[in-house]
Design a protein around this motif. Structure first.
Motif, PDB file in Angstrom:
ATOM      1  N   ALA A 178      -4.871  -4.087  -7.809  1.00  0.00           N
ATOM      2  CA  ALA A 178      -5.067  -5.751  -7.989  1.00  0.00           C
ATOM      3  C   ALA A 178      -4.174  -6.409  -7.036  1.00  0.00           C
ATOM      4  CB  ALA A 178      -4.688  -5.996  -9.468  1.00  0.00           C
ATOM      5  N   ASN A 179      -3.099  -5.822  -6.521  1.00  0.00           N
ATOM      6  CA  ASN A 179      -2.454  -6.952  -5.679  1.00  0.00           C
ATOM      7  C   ASN A 179      -2.413  -6.477  -4.324  1.00  0.00           C
ATOM      8  OD1 ASN A 179      -1.213  -8.122  -7.931  1.00  0.00           O
ATOM      9  ND2 ASN A 179       0.582  -6.337  -8.183  1.00  0.00           N
ATOM     10  N   GLY A 232       0.800  -1.210  -0.050  1.00  0.00           N
ATOM     11  CA  GLY A 232      -0.023   0.004   0.021  1.00  0.00           C
ATOM     12  C   GLY A 232       0.835   1.250  -0.122  1.00  0.00           C
ATOM     13  N   GLN A 233       1.895   1.352   0.623  1.00  0.00           N
ATOM     14  CA  GLN A 233       2.992   2.296   0.743  1.00  0.00           C
ATOM     15  C   GLN A 233       3.542   2.553  -0.397  1.00  0.00           C
ATOM     16  OE1 GLN A 233       5.130   1.113   4.203  1.00  0.00           O
ATOM     17  NE2 GLN A 233       4.394   2.792   5.338  1.00  0.00           N
ATOM     18  N   ARG A 234       3.981   1.364  -1.273  1.00  0.00           N
ATOM     19  CA  ARG A 234       4.579   1.750  -2.575  1.00  0.00           C
ATOM     20  C   ARG A 234       3.455   2.274  -3.615  1.00  0.00           C
ATOM     21  NH1 ARG A 234       7.484  -4.253  -3.232  1.00  0.00           N
ATOM     22  NH2 ARG A 234       8.041  -4.496  -0.995  1.00  0.00           N
ATOM     23  N   GLN A 235       2.350   1.712  -3.533  1.00  0.00           N
ATOM     24  CA  GLN A 235       1.229   2.510  -4.279  1.00  0.00           C
ATOM     25  C   GLN A 235       1.145   3.942  -4.304  1.00  0.00           C
ATOM     26  OE1 GLN A 235       0.234   2.327  -7.311  1.00  0.00           O
ATOM     27  NE2 GLN A 235      -0.831   0.192  -7.373  1.00  0.00           N
ATOM     28  N   ARG A 236       1.050   4.237  -2.705  1.00  0.00           N
ATOM     29  CA  ARG A 236       1.221   5.871  -2.441  1.00  0.00           C
ATOM     30  C   ARG A 236       2.267   6.454  -3.016  1.00  0.00           C
ATOM     31  NH1 ARG A 236      -0.036   4.732   3.590  1.00  0.00           N
ATOM     32  NH2 ARG A 236       0.269   6.749   4.084  1.00  0.00           N
ATOM     33  N   LYS A 260      -7.299  -1.643  -0.068  1.00  0.00           N
ATOM     34  CA  LYS A 260      -7.833  -1.040  -1.230  1.00  0.00           C
ATOM     35  C   LYS A 260      -8.879  -0.088  -0.601  1.00  0.00           C
ATOM     36  CE  LYS A 260      -8.319  -5.085  -4.329  1.00  0.00           C
ATOM     37  NZ  LYS A 260      -9.128  -5.813  -5.318  1.00  0.00           N
ATOM     38  N   ALA A 261      -9.492  -0.184   0.412  1.00  0.00           N
ATOM     39  CA  ALA A 261     -10.437   0.795   0.941  1.00  0.00           C
ATOM     40  C   ALA A 261      -9.455   2.140   1.203  1.00  0.00           C
ATOM     41  CB  ALA A 261     -11.265   0.378   2.185  1.00  0.00           C
ATOM     42  N   ILE A 267      -8.351   1.926 -15.471  1.00  0.00           N
ATOM     43  CA  ILE A 267      -8.442   0.658 -15.905  1.00  0.00           C
ATOM     44  C   ILE A 267      -8.557  -0.664 -14.635  1.00  0.00           C
ATOM     45  CG2 ILE A 267      -7.399  -1.007 -17.397  1.00  0.00           C
ATOM     46  CD1 ILE A 267      -8.124   1.560 -18.611  1.00  0.00           C
ATOM     47  N   THR A 268      -9.621  -1.391 -14.962  1.00  0.00           N
ATOM     48  CA  THR A 268      -9.863  -2.392 -13.838  1.00  0.00           C
ATOM     49  C   THR A 268     -10.873  -3.513 -14.427  1.00  0.00           C
ATOM     50  OG1 THR A 268     -10.793  -2.509 -11.489  1.00  0.00           O
ATOM     51  CG2 THR A 268     -11.917  -1.187 -12.709  1.00  0.00           C
ATOM     52  N   HIS A 269     -10.859  -4.825 -13.722  1.00  0.00           N
ATOM     53  CA  HIS A 269     -11.687  -5.493 -13.999  1.00  0.00           C
ATOM     54  C   HIS A 269     -12.809  -5.705 -12.749  1.00  0.00           C
ATOM     55  CE1 HIS A 269      -8.629  -7.768 -11.554  1.00  0.00           C
ATOM     56  NE2 HIS A 269      -9.709  -8.375 -11.014  1.00  0.00           N
ATOM     57  N   ASP A 270     -12.404  -4.882 -11.669  1.00  0.00           N
ATOM     58  CA  ASP A 270     -13.300  -5.012 -10.495  1.00  0.00           C
ATOM     59  C   ASP A 270     -14.443  -3.902 -10.655  1.00  0.00           C
ATOM     60  OD1 ASP A 270     -14.307  -4.538  -7.731  1.00  0.00           O
ATOM     61  OD2 ASP A 270     -12.230  -5.529  -6.891  1.00  0.00           O
ATOM     62  N   GLN A 271     -15.544  -4.362 -10.609  1.00  0.00           N
ATOM     63  CA  GLN A 271     -16.647  -3.133 -10.746  1.00  0.00           C
ATOM     64  C   GLN A 271     -16.885  -2.532  -9.397  1.00  0.00           C
ATOM     65  OE1 GLN A 271     -20.647  -5.307 -10.509  1.00  0.00           O
ATOM     66  NE2 GLN A 271     -19.485  -6.911 -11.415  1.00  0.00           N
ATOM     67  N   SER A 272     -16.583  -3.013  -8.176  1.00  0.00           N
ATOM     68  CA  SER A 272     -16.716  -2.457  -7.055  1.00  0.00           C
ATOM     69  C   SER A 272     -15.975  -1.127  -7.259  1.00  0.00           C
ATOM     70  CB  SER A 272     -16.473  -3.551  -5.992  1.00  0.00           C
ATOM     71  OG  SER A 272     -15.077  -3.580  -5.743  1.00  0.00           O
TER      72      SER A 272
END
Length: 354
Positions: A167-168, A142-146, A174-175, A195-200
């Motif tokens: 995705a990972n 999560g920190q890397r994505q930030r 995610k929240a 871009i996503t396959h996750d509709q939520s």
């Protein structure tokens, strides 16, 4: 002003069928658009075309008023002023967090105090000012994505592309990062393509969602419209936990409603103006159905407990290959194989199915 315009963009690899097939999109400046679809639908190739990593076979791409790709034009990725946040983070392992964030600033010749100020501001925005001197390998996912978000923020891009960025990550991260994306958007005012396959994720973030299948956009609409009024059977199946059943309209729709007949049961549902009489397909969401003493004849296939309520899977009499889902409270759940009657409280006639 448009933030992004795609005009009949097509991408083929060799003689195979198009991976992206005549896609047209008009994304407003500052809009958050999600591209949603299953694996292999063409959404990642579409992102690569917008970023400049691929050239379109046909069609044109404009960023604002600027033409960046068509049959005779190809602006290189580094010259498009587009920020990208990848699923894999794409951080330099030999650089510190601060150096990763500052990389796009250095490529533009920003140095000294102004460089330090912008890096610090970007990291503070995502709550990572205290880790500027650490290496990415020492951080959580999560920190890397930030950090990747902060690097994008430091670029001040006009368009941000997010390629399955969650995705990972586990559900709690995610929240948290969904909140970060909203904050990022408010901070930058950038046009964002997710871009996503996750509709939520798409439903939670986007102003509009483009649902893709087989290289084409099946429907482009606000999340609520996609859910309540899907334009095609694919969208009805892909979005939410609804089901599609075969029905008959004995007469044309009027005033946005139509009577339908299914397995000898008659119900009043929503329909597009001008929906013709005849064979049709009906989208029924779990909240549209309830157990009743009279109603649609069906049979319970199985039930799954979801915390506070059960999700009951049903088949309509005479349509065993088509499955519906219904919500039920504890104590009202039918046994697998039991015959039941179901009241239809709402539904939507799919316009392209008749």
């Amino acid at each position: 002003m448009a933030g992004l315009i795609l005009d009949r963009v097509t991408k083929r690899f060799g003689d195979a069928a198009p991976v992206v097939d005549r896609v047209s999109l008009d994304v407003a400046d500052g809009e958050f658009l999600a591209i949603l679809g299953p694996s292999g639908c063409g959404k990642t190739t579409l992102l690569r075309l917008i970023a400049g990593f691929e050239r379109p076979t046909e069609g044109a791409i404009r960023l604002g008023e600027r033409l960046v790709a068509d049959a005779g034009t190809h602006v290189q990725p580094e010259d498009r002023q587009v920020g990208i946040v990848f699923q894999s983070y794409a951080l330099w392992p030999h650089m510190s967090v601060g150096e990763n964030v500052g990389y796009p600033l250095r490529t533009r010749g920003i140095r000294g105090a102004e460089y330090k100020r912008q890096v610090a501001a970007a990291l503070d925005t995502v709550g990572l000012g205290a880790v500027a001197d650490r290496r990415p390998a020492s951080l959580s996912g999560g920190q890397r994505q930030r950090v990747a978000l902060a690097r994008c923020l430091a670029m001040s891009p006009g368009l941000v592309l997010l390629d399955e960025p969650l995705a990972n990550l586990d559900v709690h991260l995610k929240a948290s990062l969904l909140d970060q994306f909203q904050h990022f958007r408010a901070r930058t005012g950038a046009t964002m393509l997710y871009i996503t396959h996750d509709q939520s994720e798409a439903m939670a973030l986007a102003d509009r969602i483009a649902v893709m299948a087989h290289g084409r956009v099946e429907q482009l609409a606000a999340p609520e419209t996609l859910y309540r009024s899907p334009a095609t059977e694919f969208v009805a199946d892909f979005i939410g936990m609804g089901g599609v059943v075969e029905a008959i309209l004995p007469e044309p729709a009027a005033a946005g409603q139509a009577w339908v007949e299914i397995a000898g049961h008659r119900a009043l549902v929503r329909a597009a103006p001008g929906q013709a009489a005849g064979a049709a397909r009906l989208c029924l969401r779990p909240e549209d159905l309830a157990l009743a003493t009279e109603g649609l004849p069906a049979r319970c296939r199985r039930a799954r407990y979801q915390g506070g309520e059960w999700l009951v899977e049903l088949t309509v009499d005479g349509q065993d290959e088509r499955e519906l889902q219904m919500l039920a409270k504890p104590g009202t759940v039918p046994e697998p194989g039991a015959a039941v009657r179901v009241r239809i409280t709402d539904g939507w006639v799919i316009p392209q199915s008749c």
